[in-house]
Design a protein around this motif. Structure first.
Motif, mmCIF file in Angstrom:
data_model
loop_
_atom_site.group_PDB
_atom_site.id
_atom_site.type_symbol
_atom_site.label_atom_id
_atom_site.label_comp_id
_atom_site.label_asym_id
_atom_site.label_seq_id
_atom_site.Cartn_x
_atom_site.Cartn_y
_atom_site.Cartn_z
ATOM 1 N N GLY A 187 7.482 -11.599 0.514
ATOM 2 C CA GLY A 187 7.177 -10.672 -0.264
ATOM 3 C C GLY A 187 6.009 -9.923 -0.248
ATOM 4 O O GLY A 187 5.628 -9.042 -1.200
ATOM 5 N N VAL A 188 5.676 -9.712 0.998
ATOM 6 C CA VAL A 188 4.268 -9.025 1.264
ATOM 7 C C VAL A 188 4.434 -7.914 2.533
ATOM 8 O O VAL A 188 5.088 -8.344 3.374
ATOM 9 C CB VAL A 188 3.011 -10.023 1.899
ATOM 10 C CG1 VAL A 188 3.644 -10.869 2.933
ATOM 11 C CG2 VAL A 188 1.974 -9.182 2.273
ATOM 12 N N ARG A 189 4.033 -6.790 1.962
ATOM 13 C CA ARG A 189 4.519 -5.499 3.079
ATOM 14 C C ARG A 189 3.084 -5.634 4.050
ATOM 15 O O ARG A 189 2.068 -5.363 3.735
ATOM 16 C CB ARG A 189 4.518 -4.302 2.359
ATOM 17 C CG ARG A 189 5.934 -4.491 1.532
ATOM 18 C CD ARG A 189 6.409 -2.694 1.190
ATOM 19 N NE ARG A 189 6.426 -1.905 2.340
ATOM 20 C CZ ARG A 189 6.753 -0.775 2.145
ATOM 21 N NH1 ARG A 189 6.874 -0.268 1.123
ATOM 22 N NH2 ARG A 189 6.871 -0.104 3.407
ATOM 23 N N LEU A 190 3.393 -5.457 5.441
ATOM 24 C CA LEU A 190 2.597 -5.498 6.267
ATOM 25 C C LEU A 190 2.506 -4.329 7.201
ATOM 26 O O LEU A 190 2.026 -3.923 8.016
ATOM 27 C CB LEU A 190 2.469 -6.779 7.374
ATOM 28 C CG LEU A 190 2.476 -7.853 6.601
ATOM 29 C CD1 LEU A 190 2.754 -9.175 7.435
ATOM 30 C CD2 LEU A 190 1.373 -8.297 5.827
ATOM 31 N N ASP A 191 3.555 -3.179 6.745
ATOM 32 C CA ASP A 191 3.752 -2.059 7.461
ATOM 33 C C ASP A 191 2.783 -0.940 6.960
ATOM 34 O O ASP A 191 3.076 0.200 7.502
ATOM 35 C CB ASP A 191 4.991 -1.611 7.678
ATOM 36 C CG ASP A 191 5.740 -1.633 6.090
ATOM 37 O OD1 ASP A 191 5.284 -1.903 5.226
ATOM 38 O OD2 ASP A 191 6.756 -0.935 6.100
ATOM 39 N N LEU A 192 1.983 -1.102 6.159
ATOM 40 C CA LEU A 192 1.184 -0.085 5.370
ATOM 41 C C LEU A 192 -0.291 -0.309 5.874
ATOM 42 O O LEU A 192 -0.794 -1.540 6.085
ATOM 43 C CB LEU A 192 1.146 -0.306 3.792
ATOM 44 C CG LEU A 192 2.539 0.008 3.189
ATOM 45 C CD1 LEU A 192 2.436 -0.552 1.541
ATOM 46 C CD2 LEU A 192 3.179 1.208 3.360
ATOM 47 N N PRO A 193 -1.139 0.674 6.028
ATOM 48 C CA PRO A 193 -2.428 0.657 6.458
ATOM 49 C C PRO A 193 -3.333 0.155 5.541
ATOM 50 O O PRO A 193 -3.241 0.061 4.392
ATOM 51 C CB PRO A 193 -2.721 2.272 6.512
ATOM 52 C CG PRO A 193 -2.020 2.970 5.673
ATOM 53 C CD PRO A 193 -0.490 2.208 5.796
ATOM 54 N N VAL A 194 -4.136 -0.786 6.070
ATOM 55 C CA VAL A 194 -4.931 -1.647 5.173
ATOM 56 C C VAL A 194 -6.433 -1.246 5.627
ATOM 57 O O VAL A 194 -6.779 -1.458 6.980
ATOM 58 C CB VAL A 194 -4.636 -3.228 5.079
ATOM 59 C CG1 VAL A 194 -5.762 -3.988 4.434
ATOM 60 C CG2 VAL A 194 -3.315 -3.392 4.820
#
Length: 314
Positions: free
Chosen positions: A40-47
């Motif tokens: 349930g965690v999105r890792l394709d967005l810039p952090v």
């Protein structure tokens, strides 16, 4: 597939483990989608800074690492953007497409030291490996700065080994190289600060004691101090170059001043005898030409003698 293992390729399993270390490429959209479906965690967005999402701590890292394309023997660097995703049992690293030797070395050490890979052990090995890689970056920067320092010394001396006088263009090229080194050092210091932040967050997430992370945090702080020392070295070389440039400009102005002082009196004499006066008695003298030439030489040499006596030609 057993849990507590490192997953290197998404094709090995669709069901992701709840423990261990999962490695995934940032360009592997299929694996990222699987992580989103299961965790349930999105890792394709810039952090850009540490965030908490679905019980995971997302820690971004941007590190200037030595480029391994030439075997790690050169002085070219690449910005490696790595995302550490931490929770109590699982560690996910989102890595760029370029190979990160420090992460591969950490994976090998984990496999060699223990048959069971835990997220706590993995994050410590990763941080140690990345910190060592940053230390290597600073060491290579130091070698580059030594070369640039030698060039600055050549510039201060005025001549290169080929015997050619060092000009403003040579100093400008060295200054540009120093600017690039300064930017690289700044990114190195920033990267080490991000590593320290990741170490403190991982200690908190894993419930580790301060003593367990004291050594690695001390190493990171020592590496950051070393990088800042290199930054001070850059500033010193830049200051030396600017001083040399000022001296060269003053030298050029001094040469023009001397030339003007030497040739102004003869120019005045030539201007006088270039006038159309009706009566110039010395023109009728048989030694008039030699008189004018001698007078011109005396008026040219006297300023030159005076300037040399004062030491203005040095």
């Amino acid at each position: 597939m057993e849990e507590n293992t490192v997953i290197a390729a998404p094709e090995e399993a669709r069901e992701l483990p709840q423990h261990g270390w999962i490695r995934v490429r940032a360009s592997d959209t299929e694996m990222l989608a699987s992580i989103y479906r299961q965790y349930g965690v999105r890792l394709d967005l810039p952090v850009r800074h540490p965030v908490e999402e679905q019980g995971f701590i997302l820690l971004p890292l941007e590190l200037p690492l030595l480029d391994t394309a030439d075997g790690g023997t050169g002085t070219s660097f690449s910005a490696a953007r790595i995302l550490l995703v931490l929770t109590g049992g699982v560690l996910i690293t989102v890595e760029p497409d370029m190979p990160i030797a420090a992460l591969s070395a950490a994976q090998e050490r984990l496999a060699r030291d223990s048959a069971e890979v835990t997220s706590a052990a993995a994050i410590q090995k990763i941080l140690e490996g990345l910190n060592d890689a940053m230390q290597e970056t600073v060491a290579r920067i130091s070698l580059v700065l030594n070369t640039l320092a030698d060039e600055a010394v050549d510039s201060s001396g005025g001549f290169r080994m080929e015997g050619r006088q060092v000009g403003v263009a040579d100093i400008a090229q060295t200054a540009v190289s120093l600017g690039g080194a300064e930017e690289l050092i700044a990114r190195t210091v920033q990267g080490q600060l991000m590593l320290e932040r990741a170490a403190r967050w991982s200690r908190r997430v894993n419930g580790a004691s301060r003593a367990e992370y004291s050594t690695i945090l001390s190493d990171m702080q020592g590496g950051r101090r070393h990088a800042r020392f290199q930054h001070a070295k850059v500033r010193n070389i830049q200051q030396s170059l600017m001083t040399t440039l000022d001296l060269k400009q003053n030298q050029i102005i001094k040469v023009f001043t001397v030339v003007t002082a030497v040739f102004t009196p003869p120019t005045l004499i030539a201007a006088y005898y270039g006038q159309n006066f009706a009566n110039m008695p010395e023109l009728a003298l048989p030694w008039g030409e030699w008189f004018v030439m001698g007078t011109t030489a005396i008026f040219a040499l006297v300023p030159l003698w005076y300037i040399k006596k004062k030491g203005w030609l040095r």
